[in-house]
Design a protein around this motif. Structure first.
Motif, mmCIF file in Angstrom:
data_model
loop_
_atom_site.group_PDB
_atom_site.id
_atom_site.type_symbol
_atom_site.label_atom_id
_atom_site.label_comp_id
_atom_site.label_asym_id
_atom_site.label_seq_id
_atom_site.Cartn_x
_atom_site.Cartn_y
_atom_site.Cartn_z
ATOM 1 N N PRO A 7 0.825 -1.212 0.000
ATOM 2 C CA PRO A 7 0.000 0.000 0.000
ATOM 3 C C PRO A 7 0.851 1.250 0.000
ATOM 4 C CG PRO A 7 -0.746 -1.574 1.663
ATOM 5 C CD PRO A 7 0.571 -2.077 1.165
ATOM 6 N N SER A 8 0.348 2.309 -0.608
ATOM 7 C CA SER A 8 1.119 3.544 -0.713
ATOM 8 C C SER A 8 1.547 4.067 0.653
ATOM 9 C CB SER A 8 0.291 4.606 -1.446
ATOM 10 O OG SER A 8 -0.066 4.156 -2.723
ATOM 11 N N ASP A 9 0.676 3.959 1.648
ATOM 12 C CA ASP A 9 1.007 4.508 2.958
ATOM 13 C C ASP A 9 1.978 3.617 3.730
ATOM 14 O OD1 ASP A 9 -2.155 3.582 4.570
ATOM 15 O OD2 ASP A 9 -0.639 2.414 3.518
ATOM 16 N N ALA A 10 2.349 2.461 3.133
ATOM 17 C CA ALA A 10 3.303 1.580 3.801
ATOM 18 C C ALA A 10 4.722 1.778 3.302
ATOM 19 C CB ALA A 10 2.895 0.115 3.589
ATOM 20 N N MET A 11 4.933 2.725 2.369
ATOM 21 C CA MET A 11 6.272 2.967 1.857
ATOM 22 C C MET A 11 7.172 3.471 2.971
ATOM 23 S SD MET A 11 6.739 2.383 -1.419
ATOM 24 C CE MET A 11 7.991 3.534 -1.961
ATOM 25 N N ALA A 13 9.921 5.497 5.033
ATOM 26 C CA ALA A 13 10.356 6.888 4.934
ATOM 27 C C ALA A 13 11.846 6.911 4.635
ATOM 28 C CB ALA A 13 10.056 7.637 6.225
ATOM 29 N N MET A 14 12.204 6.456 3.444
ATOM 30 C CA MET A 14 13.586 6.363 3.002
ATOM 31 C C MET A 14 13.683 6.990 1.624
ATOM 32 S SD MET A 14 14.344 2.435 4.186
ATOM 33 C CE MET A 14 16.029 2.453 3.548
ATOM 34 N N PRO A 15 14.912 7.281 1.172
ATOM 35 C CA PRO A 15 15.046 7.934 -0.139
ATOM 36 C C PRO A 15 14.419 7.121 -1.266
ATOM 37 C CG PRO A 15 17.122 7.997 1.069
ATOM 38 C CD PRO A 15 16.213 7.095 1.840
ATOM 39 N N VAL A 16 13.721 7.812 -2.134
ATOM 40 C CA VAL A 16 13.154 7.206 -3.335
ATOM 41 C C VAL A 16 14.192 7.317 -4.446
ATOM 42 C CG1 VAL A 16 11.385 7.495 -5.115
ATOM 43 C CG2 VAL A 16 10.773 7.692 -2.700
ATOM 44 N N PRO A 17 14.360 6.294 -5.271
ATOM 45 C CA PRO A 17 15.339 6.414 -6.365
ATOM 46 C C PRO A 17 15.007 7.591 -7.267
ATOM 47 C CG PRO A 17 13.892 4.512 -6.689
ATOM 48 C CD PRO A 17 13.664 4.995 -5.297
ATOM 49 N N ARG A 18 16.022 8.314 -7.640
ATOM 50 C CA ARG A 18 15.828 9.466 -8.516
ATOM 51 C C ARG A 18 15.463 9.014 -9.930
ATOM 52 N NH1 ARG A 18 20.538 13.895 -10.162
ATOM 53 N NH2 ARG A 18 19.194 15.298 -11.368
ATOM 54 N N ASP A 187 22.705 8.300 -14.142
ATOM 55 C CA ASP A 187 22.523 6.864 -14.343
ATOM 56 C C ASP A 187 21.331 6.374 -13.522
ATOM 57 O OD1 ASP A 187 24.774 6.888 -15.934
ATOM 58 O OD2 ASP A 187 26.110 6.128 -14.363
ATOM 59 N N PRO A 188 20.660 5.325 -13.971
ATOM 60 C CA PRO A 188 19.522 4.812 -13.193
ATOM 61 C C PRO A 188 19.961 4.255 -11.845
ATOM 62 C CG PRO A 188 20.029 3.345 -15.018
ATOM 63 C CD PRO A 188 20.849 4.576 -15.218
ATOM 64 N N ASP A 189 19.239 4.611 -10.814
ATOM 65 C CA ASP A 189 19.482 4.031 -9.494
ATOM 66 C C ASP A 189 18.935 2.610 -9.437
ATOM 67 O OD1 ASP A 189 20.439 6.551 -8.132
ATOM 68 O OD2 ASP A 189 18.456 7.192 -8.778
ATOM 69 N N LEU A 190 17.802 2.412 -10.099
ATOM 70 C CA LEU A 190 17.083 1.143 -10.041
ATOM 71 C C LEU A 190 16.646 0.742 -11.437
ATOM 72 C CD1 LEU A 190 15.420 -1.137 -8.631
ATOM 73 C CD2 LEU A 190 13.596 0.570 -8.303
ATOM 74 N N ASP A 224 1.631 -2.384 -11.865
ATOM 75 C CA ASP A 224 0.849 -1.273 -11.325
ATOM 76 C C ASP A 224 1.628 -0.590 -10.213
ATOM 77 O OD1 ASP A 224 0.681 -3.023 -9.184
ATOM 78 O OD2 ASP A 224 -1.449 -3.471 -9.473
ATOM 79 N N ARG A 225 0.968 0.333 -9.542
ATOM 80 C CA ARG A 225 1.648 1.094 -8.492
ATOM 81 C C ARG A 225 2.162 0.187 -7.374
ATOM 82 N NH1 ARG A 225 0.363 6.910 -6.138
ATOM 83 N NH2 ARG A 225 1.727 6.878 -4.314
ATOM 84 N N GLY A 226 1.373 -0.815 -7.021
ATOM 85 C CA GLY A 226 1.818 -1.721 -5.973
ATOM 86 C C GLY A 226 3.092 -2.459 -6.343
ATOM 87 N N THR A 227 3.192 -2.896 -7.607
ATOM 88 C CA THR A 227 4.398 -3.578 -8.055
ATOM 89 C C THR A 227 5.592 -2.637 -8.037
ATOM 90 O OG1 THR A 227 2.875 -4.635 -9.635
ATOM 91 C CG2 THR A 227 5.185 -5.238 -9.764
ATOM 92 N N LEU A 228 5.379 -1.405 -8.480
ATOM 93 C CA LEU A 228 6.445 -0.409 -8.473
ATOM 94 C C LEU A 228 6.916 -0.135 -7.058
ATOM 95 C CD1 LEU A 228 8.203 1.747 -9.876
ATOM 96 C CD2 LEU A 228 6.243 3.317 -9.705
ATOM 97 N N GLU A 229 5.993 0.037 -6.156
ATOM 98 C CA GLU A 229 6.365 0.341 -4.776
ATOM 99 C C GLU A 229 7.083 -0.840 -4.126
ATOM 100 O OE1 GLU A 229 2.798 1.711 -2.896
ATOM 101 O OE2 GLU A 229 3.050 3.747 -3.674
ATOM 102 N N ALA A 230 6.679 -2.063 -4.457
ATOM 103 C CA ALA A 230 7.366 -3.236 -3.923
ATOM 104 C C ALA A 230 8.814 -3.272 -4.402
ATOM 105 C CB ALA A 230 6.641 -4.513 -4.330
ATOM 106 N N ALA A 231 9.041 -2.920 -5.679
ATOM 107 C CA ALA A 231 10.404 -2.886 -6.209
ATOM 108 C C ALA A 231 11.226 -1.789 -5.534
ATOM 109 C CB ALA A 231 10.359 -2.661 -7.720
ATOM 110 N N ILE A 232 10.599 -0.643 -5.284
ATOM 111 C CA ILE A 232 11.306 0.445 -4.605
ATOM 112 C C ILE A 232 11.640 0.050 -3.170
ATOM 113 C CG2 ILE A 232 11.067 2.807 -3.724
ATOM 114 C CD1 ILE A 232 9.437 3.414 -6.249
ATOM 115 N N ARG A 233 10.720 -0.650 -2.537
ATOM 116 C CA ARG A 233 10.984 -1.093 -1.170
ATOM 117 C C ARG A 233 12.194 -2.026 -1.121
ATOM 118 N NH1 ARG A 233 6.313 -3.157 2.982
ATOM 119 N NH2 ARG A 233 7.654 -3.706 4.740
ATOM 120 N N GLU A 234 12.293 -2.913 -2.104
ATOM 121 C CA GLU A 234 13.470 -3.787 -2.155
ATOM 122 C C GLU A 234 14.731 -2.971 -2.403
ATOM 123 O OE1 GLU A 234 15.210 -7.609 -4.684
ATOM 124 O OE2 GLU A 234 13.036 -7.285 -4.558
ATOM 125 N N TYR A 235 14.643 -1.988 -3.293
ATOM 126 C CA TYR A 235 15.770 -1.097 -3.558
ATOM 127 C C TYR A 235 16.230 -0.401 -2.274
ATOM 128 C CZ TYR A 235 17.814 3.438 -4.786
ATOM 129 O OH TYR A 235 18.601 4.562 -4.836
#
Length: 251
Positions: A7-11, A13-18, A187-190, A224-235
């Motif tokens: 869920p979006s509110d579960a992200m 509070a860490m840096p998001v890849p640029r 360069d891509p962070d992720l 979708d957004r959930g998949t993207l956020e899951a990948a960012i969380r792993e990052y």
């Protein structure tokens, strides 16, 4: 392996890849699994691009690069290539106004020489219309291959050496990088690849030297957004040391 929805509110509070780059894989397999023609998978893939651009902008990602059509894709059947070009035309004609309204800047990387003139004009129009936008940057890798990009950069350096404007001893990694397709972008962070495949497939080979790679089993039309956020969380759980011993903070 199952897809993790966050869920979006579960992200955290860490840096998001640029800069997030995506290898959009699995359109054909998505369609085949449903008994649909491949073109339907590509159509649904375009919808996933729309969702991803909106989600990335909401999350705070500054740059999204998508691998839309590789230099090797010309080997596909002529009918499928025609369908893909039709989808590209419709995407630019139908979606460009919305992207512009949302302050998205469109950039194109890849070889443009030899393209159908109409396609070339559409790509140029997309860049020109959105040139002054300062929101999310959407980089579309079209007719793109990383090896080909490096060869183009090396050729330009060789031309400067041949003209006497540059000495071979002046060539280093920084100078070569200036001749890549988008040298001003970080360069891509992720890098995310969908469909479960685990390879780069000639995508951003130079720029991915220190990128974090996340492979998800989801076919691209279901991304979708959930998949993207899951990948960012792993990052966010990775330690990025860039060859050093201490992890660097931030994205």
């Amino acid at each position: 392996m199952t897809e993790v929805k966050v869920p979006s509110d579960a992200m955290p509070a860490m840096p998001v890849p640029r800069h997030v780059a995506i290898i959009m894989d699995g359109n054909g397999r998505w369609a085949a699994a449903r008994g649909l023609p491949r073109v339907e998978g590509h159509r649904r893939g375009v919808e996933a691009v729309r969702r991803t651009v909106r989600a990335a902008s909401d999350i705070g990602i500054q740059i999204v690069t998508i691998f839309s059509f590789s230099a090797e894709n010309w080997a596909r059947p002529a009918s499928e290539i025609g369908e893909l070009m039709g989808l590209l035309r419709r995407f630019i004609r139908n979606d460009l106004a919305d992207l512009h309204k949302s302050n998205v800047r469109v950039r194109i990387i890849g070889e443009r020489e030899g393209l159908d003139p109409e396609i070339g004009r559409l790509l140029n129009d997309a860049e020109e219309l959105t040139r002054d936008n300062d929101g999310l940057t959407l980089v579309v890798a079209f007719n793109y291959g990383a090896r080909q990009e490096i060869v183009r950069a090396a050729r330009r350096l060789a031309e400067q050496v041949a003209a006497g404007a540059l000495s071979p001893s002046d060539i280093d990694t920084d100078r070569l990088a200036r001749f890549l397709d988008a040298p001003d972008l970080p360069d891509p962070d992720l890098i995310i690849r969908t469909s479960g495949e685990q390879r780069l497939s000639n995508f951003l080979l130079w720029q991915s030297a220190y990128s974090e790679l996340v492979f998800v089993p989801t076919y691209w039309p279901d991304f979708d957004r959930g998949t993207l956020e899951a990948a960012i969380r792993e990052y966010q759980q990775r330690e990025r040391r860039f060859g050093g011993l201490v992890a660097k903070t931030g994205s």
